[in-house]
Write a protein that holds these residues in place. Structure first.
Motif, PDB file in Angstrom:
ATOM      1  N   ILE A 158       0.839  -1.195   0.000  1.00  0.00           N
ATOM      2  CA  ILE A 158       0.000   0.000   0.000  1.00  0.00           C
ATOM      3  C   ILE A 158       0.876   1.248   0.000  1.00  0.00           C
ATOM      4  O   ILE A 158       1.728   1.426   0.854  1.00  0.00           O
ATOM      5  CB  ILE A 158      -0.939   0.030   1.224  1.00  0.00           C
ATOM      6  N   GLY A 159       0.666   2.086  -0.983  1.00  0.00           N
ATOM      7  CA  GLY A 159       1.468   3.291  -1.152  1.00  0.00           C
ATOM      8  C   GLY A 159       2.461   3.195  -2.295  1.00  0.00           C
ATOM      9  O   GLY A 159       2.950   4.212  -2.785  1.00  0.00           O
ATOM     10  N   ALA A 160       2.745   1.958  -2.729  1.00  0.00           N
ATOM     11  CA  ALA A 160       3.686   1.758  -3.829  1.00  0.00           C
ATOM     12  C   ALA A 160       3.079   0.968  -4.979  1.00  0.00           C
ATOM     13  O   ALA A 160       3.539   1.072  -6.125  1.00  0.00           O
ATOM     14  CB  ALA A 160       4.944   1.038  -3.338  1.00  0.00           C
ATOM     15  N   LEU A 161       2.060   0.184  -4.701  1.00  0.00           N
ATOM     16  CA  LEU A 161       1.373  -0.634  -5.703  1.00  0.00           C
ATOM     17  C   LEU A 161      -0.118  -0.322  -5.632  1.00  0.00           C
ATOM     18  O   LEU A 161      -0.708  -0.378  -4.554  1.00  0.00           O
ATOM     19  CB  LEU A 161       1.607  -2.117  -5.417  1.00  0.00           C
ATOM     20  N   PRO A 162      -0.742   0.037  -6.750  1.00  0.00           N
ATOM     21  CA  PRO A 162      -2.166   0.385  -6.698  1.00  0.00           C
ATOM     22  C   PRO A 162      -3.004  -0.712  -6.059  1.00  0.00           C
ATOM     23  O   PRO A 162      -2.831  -1.901  -6.352  1.00  0.00           O
ATOM     24  CB  PRO A 162      -2.517   0.579  -8.177  1.00  0.00           C
ATOM     25  N   HIS A 191       8.383  -2.450  -7.098  1.00  0.00           N
ATOM     26  CA  HIS A 191       8.989  -1.712  -5.991  1.00  0.00           C
ATOM     27  C   HIS A 191       9.721  -2.626  -5.017  1.00  0.00           C
ATOM     28  O   HIS A 191      10.535  -2.163  -4.222  1.00  0.00           O
ATOM     29  CB  HIS A 191       7.914  -0.921  -5.233  1.00  0.00           C
ATOM     30  N   LEU A 192       9.439  -3.939  -5.062  1.00  0.00           N
ATOM     31  CA  LEU A 192      10.069  -4.895  -4.154  1.00  0.00           C
ATOM     32  C   LEU A 192      10.477  -6.100  -4.990  1.00  0.00           C
ATOM     33  O   LEU A 192       9.656  -6.954  -5.321  1.00  0.00           O
ATOM     34  CB  LEU A 192       9.095  -5.290  -3.036  1.00  0.00           C
ATOM     35  N   LEU A 193      11.741  -6.141  -5.338  1.00  0.00           N
ATOM     36  CA  LEU A 193      12.246  -7.125  -6.294  1.00  0.00           C
ATOM     37  C   LEU A 193      13.081  -8.172  -5.582  1.00  0.00           C
ATOM     38  O   LEU A 193      14.061  -7.852  -4.909  1.00  0.00           O
ATOM     39  CB  LEU A 193      13.090  -6.417  -7.355  1.00  0.00           C
ATOM     40  N   GLY A 194      12.674  -9.438  -5.730  1.00  0.00           N
ATOM     41  CA  GLY A 194      13.469 -10.525  -5.183  1.00  0.00           C
ATOM     42  C   GLY A 194      14.449 -11.039  -6.221  1.00  0.00           C
ATOM     43  O   GLY A 194      14.050 -11.432  -7.321  1.00  0.00           O
ATOM     44  N   ILE A 195      15.730 -11.011  -5.899  1.00  0.00           N
ATOM     45  CA  ILE A 195      16.778 -11.507  -6.796  1.00  0.00           C
ATOM     46  C   ILE A 195      17.394 -12.741  -6.145  1.00  0.00           C
ATOM     47  O   ILE A 195      18.168 -12.634  -5.187  1.00  0.00           O
ATOM     48  CB  ILE A 195      17.863 -10.444  -7.050  1.00  0.00           C
ATOM     49  N   LYS A 196      17.033 -13.916  -6.642  1.00  0.00           N
ATOM     50  CA  LYS A 196      17.578 -15.157  -6.084  1.00  0.00           C
ATOM     51  C   LYS A 196      18.922 -15.440  -6.734  1.00  0.00           C
ATOM     52  O   LYS A 196      19.035 -15.544  -7.953  1.00  0.00           O
ATOM     53  CB  LYS A 196      16.618 -16.319  -6.312  1.00  0.00           C
ATOM     54  N   GLU A 223       0.648  10.162  -6.638  1.00  0.00           N
ATOM     55  CA  GLU A 223      -0.239   9.097  -7.104  1.00  0.00           C
ATOM     56  C   GLU A 223       0.504   7.762  -7.143  1.00  0.00           C
ATOM     57  O   GLU A 223       1.617   7.651  -7.643  1.00  0.00           O
ATOM     58  CB  GLU A 223      -0.867   9.400  -8.461  1.00  0.00           C
ATOM     59  N   VAL A 224      -0.152   6.745  -6.588  1.00  0.00           N
ATOM     60  CA  VAL A 224       0.492   5.448  -6.377  1.00  0.00           C
ATOM     61  C   VAL A 224       0.926   4.812  -7.686  1.00  0.00           C
ATOM     62  O   VAL A 224       2.007   4.223  -7.771  1.00  0.00           O
ATOM     63  CB  VAL A 224      -0.445   4.513  -5.587  1.00  0.00           C
ATOM     64  N   GLN A 225       0.113   4.904  -8.725  1.00  0.00           N
ATOM     65  CA  GLN A 225       0.496   4.299 -10.001  1.00  0.00           C
ATOM     66  C   GLN A 225       1.786   4.913 -10.522  1.00  0.00           C
ATOM     67  O   GLN A 225       2.645   4.205 -11.075  1.00  0.00           O
ATOM     68  CB  GLN A 225      -0.614   4.469 -11.034  1.00  0.00           C
ATOM     69  N   ASN A 226       1.958   6.207 -10.350  1.00  0.00           N
ATOM     70  CA  ASN A 226       3.191   6.860 -10.790  1.00  0.00           C
ATOM     71  C   ASN A 226       4.390   6.377  -9.987  1.00  0.00           C
ATOM     72  O   ASN A 226       5.506   6.256 -10.520  1.00  0.00           O
ATOM     73  CB  ASN A 226       3.063   8.378 -10.664  1.00  0.00           C
ATOM     74  N   ILE A 227       4.188   6.088  -8.711  1.00  0.00           N
ATOM     75  CA  ILE A 227       5.271   5.568  -7.879  1.00  0.00           C
ATOM     76  C   ILE A 227       5.681   4.184  -8.360  1.00  0.00           C
ATOM     77  O   ILE A 227       6.873   3.870  -8.475  1.00  0.00           O
ATOM     78  CB  ILE A 227       4.830   5.532  -6.398  1.00  0.00           C
TER      79      ILE A 227
END
Length: 386
Positions: free
Chosen positions: A193-197, A327-332, A292-296
């Protein structure tokens, strides 16, 4: 399209902070709101009764705008996500149900409440694991969660994205499956919430909880809980004066009132009027709504997109676009890269991320730039070559 907003923060120039999922830095405006608020507490004689209520109404309206909620009175202010979940857990109608479904690796606060419910009512907790060794991991994990829901399911508890690796869950499909089996959908939006619509009118969760100190850029110790009509007549986990009808009338507080305020107001935590946290949180939400969250989310997508193939070229695994957020990327990491060496190298280069198992969690926001991603890439590449 948003441009880099680093000048609105106090992040040191040599620091590459890619860890907003851990805790967001203060906006300068939020810090100033806090300073002004702390000073105001030195003159309590200037704090009138309306100060206990009006700022909270404004704050709930701002959060309602973030999640596209029409009725802000369905929002309660809470000190934590676990507080909001505790109110849900205390007001469940078990009604013969036999299991609770959660994804594997759920954040502890969104597990312990259900663990207690399960133990108290002899329910099964169905933990649904991803299939790590095959393609289409995100899609298959989502499908497995849906398949785990049946006529005996009391509730599904999950995030919009998985807190450890950013895997995105199809909440609309989850809602449909829950409706088919008369199960509740309980969502922890702390990492989204706040980063993904998030459109609450479309997803229609039965409850949504969210901390304020991550993607909402607020202070620690304040968050939000949404409750649907299923909880309109529930019993809050604490009793406080401000949740009762006509509590704005200070002169009549000694005339005890048995009736709660309507909707989610009964679930407001004691001292929600916190005269420091509330103005800081309001300032943060005003900035998010202005961006606006979508822009983020788009900003983070533009930031990471040109690096994904590079990460994959050295053997890293990244979730398919449809089932991950930006906004939150998991790199294995591949097996030949030493995770401990990576951690030391990142620290030496002032690159801040979270390490979860053999994966790196990269959490970008509007203050990040290509310079931050370049530094992350250089550290990963150098360790790959060793």
């Amino acid at each position: 399209m948003l441009e880099c907003k680093k000048d609105l923060f106090l992040i040191d120039e040599h620091v590459h902070y890619l860890n907003n999922s851990y805790m967001s830095p203060n906006l300068k405006s939020v810090e100033m709101a806090g300073v002004i608020a702390v000073r105001s507490m030195s003159k309590p004689y200037l704090i009138d009764p309306s100060s206990f209520f009006k700022p909270l109404e404004d704050l709930k309206k701002s959060f309602a705008q973030v999640i596209n909620l029409k009725n802000h009175e369905r929002i309660a202010i809470a000190p934590s996500a676990s507080y909001g979940l505790a109110n849900v857990a205390s007001n469940l109608n078990i009604n013969g149900k036999k299991n609770i479904v959660i994804p594997e690796g759920q954040f502890p606060s969104n597990y312990y409440s259900w663990d207690r419910v399960a133990k108290e009512h002899n329910l099964e907790i169905r933990i649904v694991s991803p299939q790590e060794s095959i393609e289409n991991r995100g899609q298959l994990w989502n499908e497995a969660i849906i398949d785990a829901i049946d006529k005996d399911t009391l509730l599904l508890a999950c995030g919009h994205v998985h807190w450890a690796d950013g895997t995105k869950f199809d909440l609309r499909a989850f809602r449909k499956a829950c409706d088919e089996h008369d199960a509740l959908l309980i969502v922890d939006g702390s990492q989204s919430i706040g980063a993904l619509p998030f459109d609450i009118e479309e997803i229609k969760p039965d409850a949504l909880v969210c901390v304020g100190y991550k993607w909402l850029f607020g202070p620690y110790g304040i968050g939000f809980s949404y409750y649907s009509e299923r909880f309109d007549q529930g019993k809050p986990i604490e009793e406080n004066w401000a949740n009762r009808k006509n509590s704005e009338d200070f002169k009549n507080l000694v005339n005890y009132q048995s009736e709660y305020k309507p909707y989610a107001n009964r679930y407001m935590a004691g001292e929600s009027s916190n005269f420091i946290n509330v103005p800081m949180m309001q300032t943060a939400l005003q900035q998010i709504n202005a961006w606006e969250v979508q822009n983020i989310q788009d900003y983070s997508e533009n930031l990471i997109s040109s690096y994904l193939d590079a990460f994959r070229s050295i053997g890293c695994r990244i979730e398919d676009a449809e089932f991950r957020c930006n906004h939150l990327l998991g790199i294995k990491l591949p097996g030949h890269i030493d995770i401990d060496a990576i951690g030391k190298s990142l620290k030496a280069n002032h690159v801040y991320v979270s390490i979860r198992g053999n994966a790196i969690r990269v959490a970008t926001s509007t203050y990040n730039s290509k310079t931050d991603m370049d530094k992350l890439w250089s550290v990963l590449y150098e360790n790959h070559m060793v």
